[in-house]
Motif scaffolding. Structure first.
Motif, PDB file in Angstrom:
ATOM      1  N   UNK A  62       0.829  -1.210   0.000  1.00 28.53           N
ATOM      2  CA  UNK A  62       0.000   0.000   0.000  1.00 28.53           C
ATOM      3  C   UNK A  62       0.862   1.258   0.000  1.00 28.53           C
ATOM      4  N   UNK A  63       2.032   1.173   0.618  1.00 22.57           N
ATOM      5  CA  UNK A  63       2.946   2.321   0.637  1.00 22.57           C
ATOM      6  C   UNK A  63       3.414   2.673  -0.765  1.00 22.57           C
ATOM      7  N   UNK A  64       3.762   1.664  -1.565  1.00 15.85           N
ATOM      8  CA  UNK A  64       4.195   1.924  -2.949  1.00 15.85           C
ATOM      9  C   UNK A  64       3.020   2.371  -3.816  1.00 15.85           C
ATOM     10  N   UNK A  65       1.840   1.842  -3.543  1.00 20.97           N
ATOM     11  CA  UNK A  65       0.622   2.298  -4.208  1.00 20.97           C
ATOM     12  C   UNK A  65       0.449   3.799  -3.963  1.00 20.97           C
ATOM     13  N   UNK A  66       0.643   4.207  -2.694  1.00 25.72           N
ATOM     14  CA  UNK A  66       0.479   5.616  -2.332  1.00 25.72           C
ATOM     15  C   UNK A  66       1.587   6.492  -2.912  1.00 25.72           C
ATOM     16  N   UNK A  67       2.809   5.971  -2.973  1.00 26.47           N
ATOM     17  CA  UNK A  67       3.910   6.745  -3.559  1.00 26.47           C
ATOM     18  C   UNK A  67       3.603   7.066  -5.017  1.00 26.47           C
ATOM     19  N   UNK A  68       3.103   6.074  -5.752  1.00 22.81           N
ATOM     20  CA  UNK A  68       2.724   6.306  -7.142  1.00 22.81           C
ATOM     21  C   UNK A  68       1.632   7.346  -7.267  1.00 22.81           C
ATOM     22  N   UNK A  69       0.603   7.227  -6.424  1.00 25.80           N
ATOM     23  CA  UNK A  69      -0.525   8.155  -6.469  1.00 25.80           C
ATOM     24  C   UNK A  69      -0.087   9.570  -6.095  1.00 25.80           C
ATOM     25  N   UNK A  70       0.685   9.701  -5.011  1.00 26.66           N
ATOM     26  CA  UNK A  70       1.118  11.023  -4.554  1.00 26.66           C
ATOM     27  C   UNK A  70       2.143  11.639  -5.501  1.00 26.66           C
ATOM     28  N   UNK A 120       8.215  -0.524   7.049  1.00 30.10           N
ATOM     29  CA  UNK A 120       8.448   0.415   5.941  1.00 30.10           C
ATOM     30  C   UNK A 120       7.127   1.031   5.489  1.00 30.10           C
ATOM     31  N   UNK A 121       6.098   0.198   5.369  1.00 32.32           N
ATOM     32  CA  UNK A 121       4.789   0.692   4.962  1.00 32.32           C
ATOM     33  C   UNK A 121       4.236   1.715   5.935  1.00 32.32           C
ATOM     34  N   UNK A 122       4.440   1.472   7.232  1.00 38.91           N
ATOM     35  CA  UNK A 122       3.943   2.427   8.231  1.00 38.91           C
ATOM     36  C   UNK A 122       4.737   3.724   8.200  1.00 38.91           C
ATOM     37  N   UNK A 123       6.051   3.626   7.940  1.00 37.63           N
ATOM     38  CA  UNK A 123       6.879   4.834   7.820  1.00 37.63           C
ATOM     39  C   UNK A 123       6.417   5.672   6.630  1.00 37.63           C
ATOM     40  N   UNK A 124       6.102   5.012   5.512  1.00 35.59           N
ATOM     41  CA  UNK A 124       5.585   5.733   4.338  1.00 35.59           C
ATOM     42  C   UNK A 124       4.292   6.450   4.693  1.00 35.59           C
ATOM     43  N   UNK A 211      14.698  -7.981  -8.695  1.00 34.27           N
ATOM     44  CA  UNK A 211      13.915  -7.726  -9.920  1.00 34.27           C
ATOM     45  C   UNK A 211      12.427  -7.913  -9.634  1.00 34.27           C
ATOM     46  N   UNK A 212      12.092  -8.998  -8.938  1.00 35.22           N
ATOM     47  CA  UNK A 212      10.702  -9.280  -8.597  1.00 35.22           C
ATOM     48  C   UNK A 212      10.122  -8.179  -7.707  1.00 35.22           C
ATOM     49  N   UNK A 213      10.890  -7.732  -6.732  1.00 38.43           N
ATOM     50  CA  UNK A 213      10.424  -6.705  -5.797  1.00 38.43           C
ATOM     51  C   UNK A 213      10.175  -5.379  -6.521  1.00 38.43           C
ATOM     52  N   UNK A 214      11.102  -4.986  -7.389  1.00 38.47           N
ATOM     53  CA  UNK A 214      10.954  -3.720  -8.126  1.00 38.47           C
ATOM     54  C   UNK A 214       9.777  -3.792  -9.096  1.00 38.47           C
ATOM     55  N   UNK A 215       9.617  -4.932  -9.750  1.00 37.11           N
ATOM     56  CA  UNK A 215       8.471  -5.098 -10.650  1.00 37.11           C
ATOM     57  C   UNK A 215       7.158  -5.025  -9.884  1.00 37.11           C
ATOM     58  N   UNK A 216       7.133  -5.575  -8.678  1.00 35.28           N
ATOM     59  CA  UNK A 216       5.910  -5.512  -7.865  1.00 35.28           C
ATOM     60  C   UNK A 216       5.597  -4.068  -7.475  1.00 35.28           C
ATOM     61  N   UNK A 217       6.650  -3.271  -7.201  1.00 34.88           N
ATOM     62  CA  UNK A 217       6.423  -1.856  -6.874  1.00 34.88           C
ATOM     63  C   UNK A 217       5.945  -1.093  -8.112  1.00 34.88           C
ATOM     64  N   UNK A 241      -2.024   0.331   6.394  1.00 28.76           N
ATOM     65  CA  UNK A 241      -1.833  -1.118   6.309  1.00 28.76           C
ATOM     66  C   UNK A 241      -3.118  -1.837   5.900  1.00 28.76           C
ATOM     67  N   UNK A 242      -4.286  -1.249   6.215  1.00 32.47           N
ATOM     68  CA  UNK A 242      -5.548  -1.888   5.832  1.00 32.47           C
ATOM     69  C   UNK A 242      -5.663  -2.037   4.316  1.00 32.47           C
ATOM     70  N   UNK A 243      -5.044  -1.110   3.591  1.00 32.81           N
ATOM     71  CA  UNK A 243      -5.050  -1.188   2.124  1.00 32.81           C
ATOM     72  C   UNK A 243      -4.267  -2.418   1.656  1.00 32.81           C
ATOM     73  N   UNK A 244      -3.134  -2.672   2.276  1.00 27.99           N
ATOM     74  CA  UNK A 244      -2.348  -3.863   1.944  1.00 27.99           C
ATOM     75  C   UNK A 244      -3.133  -5.127   2.253  1.00 27.99           C
TER      76      UNK A 244
END
Length: 334
Positions: A62-70, A120-124, A211-217, A241-244
């Motif tokens: 959810x943190x990476x989802x939010x980074x993209x959106x923001x 990490x997600x909570x820090x984001x 590679x897998x982790x970056x592709x997932x982000x 975290x509820x989004x994740x």
């Protein structure tokens, strides 16, 4: 008719149905829910790649989802950058942050990785919530633009938004299909099954996991970008975290480690949630026991359960066929 031909026919039929739905159903609310479902599916595919095919449960999704959106929101609203340039920059920013986090996170394994990514997600979430001068804090960002017109094509109507997000969903599915059925995909599955064994046959474990982790982000960022331009308002809650956990429920119900699981799980849960809106405060009292039963009896989800049932039926037919042949041979010998 071969099984592969049947599979292709089913896929083409589903795609054709999705393309024709606006001509069959004339309901803006329906298109709103379906568009949101398409957006969630893209994010769930990203989680499926790292958790289902690589075996690492990332709770920072959810943190990476939010980074993209923001990233899209800040670049377009505050810096007034053209939408499409901001679109690609937002993907790049999220992937770079994912690369840096992945270099540290992937030094850990199993539940330690999950705990680290949860932190990490909570820090984001805290950064987005507290950095008011950049993110708007609890007020969020308002007025995120929709995609600009492409010639005579406008993306302001519900139907056009439906097709716009369907295009990116189909692109994401095609990309996932190519990854899973490539050497990279087989390598990730080998790592999921046994890192020690994969290492003994010369697989670079850290490189492939990264590679897998970056592709997932990237998938998470794409989902967040599309969400921001569809809703046009974002707040810190999209990184919580509820989004994740929502992404994870979609994946577990549909079938983790399967290509069609994210589609089945997301559509099923989203539409059930819509039908049970009057019980919104008690939603988890309903989904909790159901999810527990599903994990106990169908640990691979709905799609995984169907595949397992088909395999059992094929094995049963094979055994019956072999028994019939052996009986015929005995009768001929006798």
């Amino acid at each position: 008719m071969t099984a592969r031909f049947k599979q292709k026919a089913v896929v083409l039929s589903i795609v054709l149905l999705a393309l024709l739905l606006p001509f069959i159903i004339q309901n803006d609310y329906f298109f709103h829910i379906m568009t949101l479902s398409f957006i969630w599916m893209i994010g769930v595919y990203g989680l499926n790649l790292i958790a289902g095919y690589t075996g690492y449960l990332s709770l920072a999704h959810a943190g990476f989802f939010a980074i993209g959106a923001y990233s899209l929101g800040i670049l377009t609203v505050k810096f007034e950058i053209h939408y499409w340039l901001a679109f690609f920059l937002a993907c790049a920013i999220t992937c770079i942050i994912g690369l840096v986090i992945g270099l540290v996170a992937l030094q850990t394994k199993e539940h330690f990785f999950a705990i680290y990514t949860l932190c990490v997600g909570y820090i984001i979430y805290l950064v987005i919530d507290k950095w008011e001068s950049l993110t708007g804090g609890v007020r969020g960002l308002i007025g995120i633009p929709v995609p600009p017109d492409l010639g005579p094509i406008s993306f302001r109507s519900p139907v056009s938004q439906y097709y716009f997000n369907l295009f990116f969903l189909l692109a994401a599915i095609f990309m996932m299909y190519r990854i899973v059925h490539s050497l990279t995909g087989r390598t990730l599955i080998a790592i999921r099954n046994s890192e020690e064994l994969a290492q003994t046959i010369g697989i670079s474990i850290m490189k492939n996991k990264l590679v897998s982790f970056v592709l997932s982000t990237f998938f998470a960022a794409l989902s967040g970008i599309l969400y921001a331009s569809f809703i046009r308002f974002i707040g810190p809650d999209i990184s919580y975290i509820t989004m994740t956990f929502d992404f994870l429920i979609f994946l577990l119900v549909g079938g983790i480690g399967t290509l069609s699981g994210p589609i089945v799980g997301t559509l099923l849960i989203v539409w059930i949630s819509q039908q049970l809106q009057f019980l919104q405060d008690y939603r988890m009292l309903i989904f909790g026991p159901l999810l527990t039963l599903l994990i106990i009896f169908y640990p691979k989800g709905i799609v995984g359960g169907i595949f397992s049932w088909k395999m059992k039926m094929q094995e049963k037919k094979k055994r019956l066929s072999m028994s019939a042949k052996s009986a015929t041979q005995r009768a001929e010998e006798g």
